[in-house]
Design a protein around this motif. Structure first.
Motif, PDB file in Angstrom:
ATOM      1  N   ASP A  11       0.864  -1.201   0.000  1.00  0.00           N
ATOM      2  CA  ASP A  11       0.000   0.000   0.000  1.00  0.00           C
ATOM      3  C   ASP A  11       0.886   1.232   0.000  1.00  0.00           C
ATOM      4  N   ASP A  12       0.453   2.272  -0.716  1.00  0.00           N
ATOM      5  CA  ASP A  12       1.265   3.488  -0.728  1.00  0.00           C
ATOM      6  C   ASP A  12       0.839   4.466   0.367  1.00  0.00           C
ATOM      7  N   SER A  13      -0.214   4.114   1.124  1.00  0.00           N
ATOM      8  CA  SER A  13      -0.701   5.074   2.122  1.00  0.00           C
ATOM      9  C   SER A  13      -0.565   4.523   3.542  1.00  0.00           C
ATOM     10  N   GLU A  14       0.309   5.166   4.303  1.00  0.00           N
ATOM     11  CA  GLU A  14       0.520   4.761   5.696  1.00  0.00           C
ATOM     12  C   GLU A  14      -0.772   4.957   6.495  1.00  0.00           C
ATOM     13  N   GLY A  15      -1.481   6.044   6.185  1.00  0.00           N
ATOM     14  CA  GLY A  15      -2.725   6.355   6.889  1.00  0.00           C
ATOM     15  C   GLY A  15      -3.747   5.236   6.710  1.00  0.00           C
ATOM     16  N   ASP A  16      -3.903   4.775   5.437  1.00  0.00           N
ATOM     17  CA  ASP A  16      -4.860   3.698   5.171  1.00  0.00           C
ATOM     18  C   ASP A  16      -4.489   2.438   5.938  1.00  0.00           C
ATOM     19  N   VAL A  17      -3.195   2.182   5.987  1.00  0.00           N
ATOM     20  CA  VAL A  17      -2.728   0.962   6.657  1.00  0.00           C
ATOM     21  C   VAL A  17      -3.089   1.019   8.143  1.00  0.00           C
ATOM     22  N   LEU A  18      -2.826   2.175   8.749  1.00  0.00           N
ATOM     23  CA  LEU A  18      -3.117   2.301  10.182  1.00  0.00           C
ATOM     24  C   LEU A  18      -4.616   2.128  10.464  1.00  0.00           C
ATOM     25  N   LEU A  19      -5.392   2.638   9.508  1.00  0.00           N
ATOM     26  CA  LEU A  19      -6.852   2.501   9.620  1.00  0.00           C
ATOM     27  C   LEU A  19      -7.257   1.021   9.608  1.00  0.00           C
ATOM     28  N   ILE A  20      -6.647   0.301   8.694  1.00  0.00           N
ATOM     29  CA  ILE A  20      -6.981  -1.133   8.555  1.00  0.00           C
ATOM     30  C   ILE A  20      -6.514  -1.904   9.793  1.00  0.00           C
ATOM     31  N   VAL A  21      -5.299  -1.538  10.278  1.00  0.00           N
ATOM     32  CA  VAL A  21      -4.781  -2.228  11.468  1.00  0.00           C
ATOM     33  C   VAL A  21      -5.739  -2.008  12.638  1.00  0.00           C
ATOM     34  N   ARG A  22      -6.212  -0.755  12.777  1.00  0.00           N
ATOM     35  CA  ARG A  22      -7.143  -0.468  13.878  1.00  0.00           C
ATOM     36  C   ARG A  22      -8.412  -1.322  13.739  1.00  0.00           C
ATOM     37  N   GLU A  23      -8.871  -1.446  12.514  1.00  0.00           N
ATOM     38  CA  GLU A  23     -10.078  -2.237  12.232  1.00  0.00           C
ATOM     39  C   GLU A  23      -9.857  -3.697  12.670  1.00  0.00           C
ATOM     40  N   LEU A  24      -8.662  -4.194  12.368  1.00  0.00           N
ATOM     41  CA  LEU A  24      -8.363  -5.601  12.739  1.00  0.00           C
ATOM     42  C   LEU A  24      -8.217  -5.737  14.256  1.00  0.00           C
ATOM     43  N   ASN A  25      -7.612  -4.697  14.895  1.00  0.00           N
ATOM     44  CA  ASN A  25      -7.495  -4.696  16.360  1.00  0.00           C
ATOM     45  C   ASN A  25      -8.876  -4.774  16.999  1.00  0.00           C
ATOM     46  N   LYS A  26      -9.775  -3.989  16.430  1.00  0.00           N
ATOM     47  CA  LYS A  26     -11.147  -3.962  16.974  1.00  0.00           C
ATOM     48  C   LYS A  26     -11.785  -5.337  16.904  1.00  0.00           C
ATOM     49  N   ALA A  27     -11.417  -6.072  15.834  1.00  0.00           N
ATOM     50  CA  ALA A  27     -12.009  -7.410  15.640  1.00  0.00           C
ATOM     51  C   ALA A  27     -11.307  -8.472  16.478  1.00  0.00           C
TER      52      ALA A  27
END
Ligand code: ADP
Length: 373
Positions: A11-27
């Motif tokens: 992914d070229d976007s660090e922001g998007d990655v952090l968003l996805i990681v947070r989503e996975l953390n929530k799960a």
């Protein structure tokens, strides 16, 4: 407790990655992750252990399809989910066709955790299945090998028993006849029967000795007791012994001076005996010559006969177990172990053995032994 997963992001976007990681953390996932955005870095990263690759579809200079292909090529079992903002239905279908495990829109991340969960579980199941199949295959190979070894052993035992039984039958038959008809057969006939029995007993003894040497060599129990010996003396001893057999051959020793070698005299005697027996066995009465020379720190001993000879093609098989070659195979006694034993004994003493021969002209067997210091 959170489940730990290793996620590789393309992914070229660090922001998007952090968003996805947070989503996975929530799960409920504890995520170890790395982000790459070029083919080179992705290729390096794929050498490590990952549970899933989450791949953006549109990046500057690197396309999701290229990344997908790289993942599939390098790590075929690793799930790769396309997570992208700008992906139409058609593109999604072509990504799936190209081997993506799933595709998720970045604005519908709620679908991501279940997809990751499913893909990781299925990948693990596939891996387990592969391991079980590989273990099964290995067991099958093992079983097949065991069966083959068993068959080879049976064949070997059958072959050897047959070879041992033939001389034994002659010995027992001869001696029984002498005992039963002691007074009825002439002295000459009796002598011939006993001589026949002795010759067969000697043949039997040779087979058993060679088998023993071979068995010891096979299990690395071949004891070589090297001392400094005069090779010409050992050769003279071997010639003296073979002369007593009375084959009608003339035995010549060609050794200009004593040659001291570092060898086991008993094993040297066995090698010479086997080669001399062959020289006699595979030639009509004529000259058999043993020569001894020195070259490059080694003694070179050659046993030559003027016998049937061996074709070039057959020479390659001479030192293999149970190989008997040429016409002599059908007309002489033997089980094809003598030369193999010679080779094992020569090599155990740091030398090598080879043959030169021409059909109809005779053969010379050479072997080397280190000269004593
Ligand atoms: P064996 O003599 O018991 O058959 P060897 O291992 O001593 O077993 O020899 C293997 C084969 O090599 C023999 O069967 C024979 O065909 C061939 N051979 C060995 N020595 C000679 C020789 N001096 N001349 C011709 N053939 C030979």
């Amino acid at each position: 407790m959170k489940e730990h997963i290793n996620v590789l992001f393309v992914d070229d976007s660090e922001g998007d990655v952090l968003l996805i990681v947070r989503e996975l953390n929530k799960a409920g996932y504890a995520v170890r992750h790395r982000r790459v955005e070029s083919a080179e870095l992705l290729s390096h990263a794929l050498d490590e252990k990952w549970d899933v690759v989450l791949c953006d579809y549109v990046m500057p200079g690197f396309s999701g399809l290229e990344a997908l292909k790289l993942v599939l090529d390098k790590r075929p079992g690793l799930p790769c989910i396309i997570v992208s903002g700008q992906i139409g239905e058609e593109t999604a279908v072509s990504a799936m066709r190209a081997g993506a495990s799933d595709y998720i829109m970045k604005d519908k991340l709620g679908r991501l955790a279940p997809a990751v969960n499913r893909e990781i579980r299925e990948a693990r199941e596939r891996e387990e299945k592969r391991e079980i199949q590989a273990a099964l295959r290995a067991r099958e190979d093992d079983l097949r090998l065991q069966q083959e070894v068993g068959r080879a052993k049976d064949e070997f035992v059958g072959f050897v028993s047959h070879e041992l039984r033939t001389p034994l039958t002659v010995i027992i038959g001869g001696l029984r006849t002498v005992l039963a008809f002691h007074k009825l057969v002439s002295e000459e006939e009796e002598r011939q029967l006993i001589e026949g029995a002795v010759a067969e007993a000697e043949h039997l003894n040779e087979i058993v000795e060679n088998l023993l040497y071979l068995a010891r060599a096979q299990t690395n129990r071949l004891e070589v007791l090297r001392t400094t010996v005069d090779a010409s003396e050992v050769i003279s001893g071997a010639l003296k012994q073979i002369r007593t057999v009375g084959t009608g051959h003339q035995f010549i020793l060609d050794c200009p001076s004593p040659v001291r070698v570092s060898a086991d005299p008993v094993k040297l005697g066995v090698i010479l005996h086997n080669l001399l027996v062959n020289a006699v066995k595979y030639s009509s009465p004529g000259e058999v010559c043993v020569s001894l020379r020195c070259k490059d720190g080694m003694a070179v001993i050659a046993v030559s006969d003027r016998g049937v000879g061996i074709s070039e093609e057959d020479q390659e098989r001479l030192f293999q177990p149970f190989e008997r070659v040429g016409v002599s195979r059908d007309t002489t006694k033997g089980i094809g172990l003598g030369l193999l034993v010679c080779r094992r004994l020569v090599e155990a003493q740091g030398g090598r053995i080879w043959a030169k021969s021409r059909i109809g002209e005779g053969s010379t067997f050479f072997f080397t032994l280190p000269l004593a210091e």
